[in-house]
Design a protein around this motif. Structure first.
Motif: not given
Length: 461
Positions: A435-461
């Motif tokens: 961010k703004e030319g600076q890098g800092v260590p971060v961790s990102n956590g979560s359990p298994t999640l489901r998003i009911a509907e989301m746009t997926v970009g791909g090549t196979d309909a």
């Protein structure tokens, strides 16, 4: 690191320009990086950097000057440069009493300096060999070892004095697999705050094998499906999405610049009631943890979304004072050569109550995003696009064929609102946030999640 009497003199000199607040940030950082490419040691870099910065507040603006020397003359020169941004006061503010205590030291059983370089190279070879043993399709392996020890001193004119030693370690592996003119890459990079005993919990061989298995699995990938569908995010992946799609918009500087979708929306319900999102810079041994932020404020657990409702932002001192609130301990900087700005530390969506197998079993058709890749997000709108580095089809509640080329497209708040299942498992992914030319260590956590509907970009309909 610096004599308290000298620190007090420097702070007083910085206040001479009429500022009501002055701060000294000093650091000394020793680091080692070893890189193994193609089974050969390609790079060994070790060094030490030190310096200090002096900052003052003039109303809602700030001035900063820094030096790569810790001698008295250099520090006083930096203080004079910072002070020159204001108008000299006939009666400058005074420095409150500074009380220097012992530095905070994190638990370290095996210090990096106590382990010979040959042993560190051996760890890289373990990761390299484990990756190559996964499959003959693995053609290239790059592994790197990083360790650092950062010693910081933060003192300010209001009497704050904080010293801390921050040991960090990371081992990363990247594997490239090839078959029938198809190339795929896998990556794994656990990291932590502490000593080299970290590698007992995260063996180098497991890191190398994990990266290679990802690359090999994706060689057999079919074209990714496209369209609106449920998306299940593996443990850790939801944390990355939360960090990128929502977290930056919760940093108070973006809000103050009217560059955040969350501006003026405190108390509004954005996310599903299943979602509680937090930032916590105090988690023991986590990659993004410090005892204090880079302004000397103790780190803490800050709830951002409480059962879907926006309840807090992430503050440093300057923005917190603007809003008449205490800092949340999120003022972070890359080094003494940078101003602190609001930054995330360890950001997570907390576990829910569903079993992960039930979340998957209740999903008739969709995409399982096991590992996210790079992406782009606009914090002003929350719109984002993320690549899926490792993904699979979900068919009749089961994970089936791997897919390549999937992208997740959406809007951060809308995606949080669309989460309809939160499991009781949990994992983290470690990285470096820019961010703004600076890098800092971060961790990102979560359990298994489901998003009911989301746009997926791909090549196979």
């Amino acid at each position: 690191m610096i004599d308290p009497d000298l620190v007090e003199d420097v702070l007083q000199a910085a206040l001479a320009g009429g500022a009501r607040f002055a701060e000294v940030f000093a650091e000394e950082r020793s680091s080692t990086v070893i890189r193994l490419d193609g089974g050969r040691v390609e790079e060994v870099v070790a060094g030490t950097d030190r310096g200090a910065g002096v900052r003052v507040f003039h109303g809602e603006s700030q001035a900063y000057a820094y030096t790569n020397r810790l001698e008295a003359d250099s520090l006083r020169e930096a203080a004079a440069a910072a002070a020159s941004a204001g108008r000299r006061a006939t009666r400058p503010a005074t420095v409150a009493g500074l009380t220097a205590g012992p530095p905070v030291r994190h638990d370290v059983r095996i210090a990096g300096a106590d382990v010979p370089r040959e042993r560190k190279v051996a760890w890289l070879r373990e990761a390299d060999q484990a990756a190559r043993a996964v499959d003959t399709a693995v053609r290239q392996v790059l592994v790197a070892y990083q360790e650092s020890l950062q010693r910081v001193l933060i003192a300010n004119s209001e009497g704050r004095w904080a010293e801390e030693e921050r040991p960090r370690i990371r081992l990363v592996a990247q594997a490239v697999a090839a078959r029938d003119d198809v190339l795929q890459t896998g990556f794994e990079g656990p990291a932590g705050l502490g000593g080299l005993e970290f590698l007992e919990r995260h063996p180098p061989a497991v890191t190398g094998e994990t990266a290679a298995r990802m690359a090999v699995a994706m060689l057999g990938g079919r074209p990714a499906p496209a369209g609106q569908m449920p998306v299940v995010l593996a443990p850790g992946g939801g944390g990355i999405l939360f960090h990128e799609a929502c977290g930056h918009g919760l940093e108070a500087d973006h809000v103050h610049k009217d560059a955040s979708v969350f501006r003026g929306r405190m108390g509004d319900s954005f996310a599903s009631p299943l979602v509680t999102g937090v930032d916590d810079g105090s988690i023991p041994s986590a990659w993004g943890t410090n005892a204090f932020d880079d302004e000397g404020t103790p780190t803490q657990r800050t709830v951002l979304f409480d059962q879907g409702t926006l309840v807090s932002l992430l503050y440093d001192l300057l923005r917190a004072r603007h809003d008449g609130l205490p800092s949340t301990g999120n003022g972070r900087r890359q080094s003494y050569a940078h101003l602190p700005i609001p930054r995330m530390t360890n950001s997570s969506i907390l576990p829910g109550t569903s079993a992960p197998q039930d979340v998957m079993g209740d999903t008739r058709r969709g995409l399982y995003a096991k590992t996210l890749g790079g992406g782009q997000v606009n914090p002003a709108t929350g719109d984002f696009v993320f690549g899926v580095a490792e993904g699979y089809r979900i068919e009749d509640g089961r994970i089936t064929a791997p897919v390549r080329g999937a992208n997740l497209i959406g809007n951060g708040p809308q995606i949080l609102a669309g989460i309809d299942a939160v499991a009781d498992d949990f994992d983290v992914r470690d990285g470096v946030c820019g961010k703004e030319g600076q890098g800092v260590p971060v961790s990102n956590g979560s359990p298994t999640l489901r998003i009911a509907e989301m746009t997926v970009g791909g090549t196979d309909a």
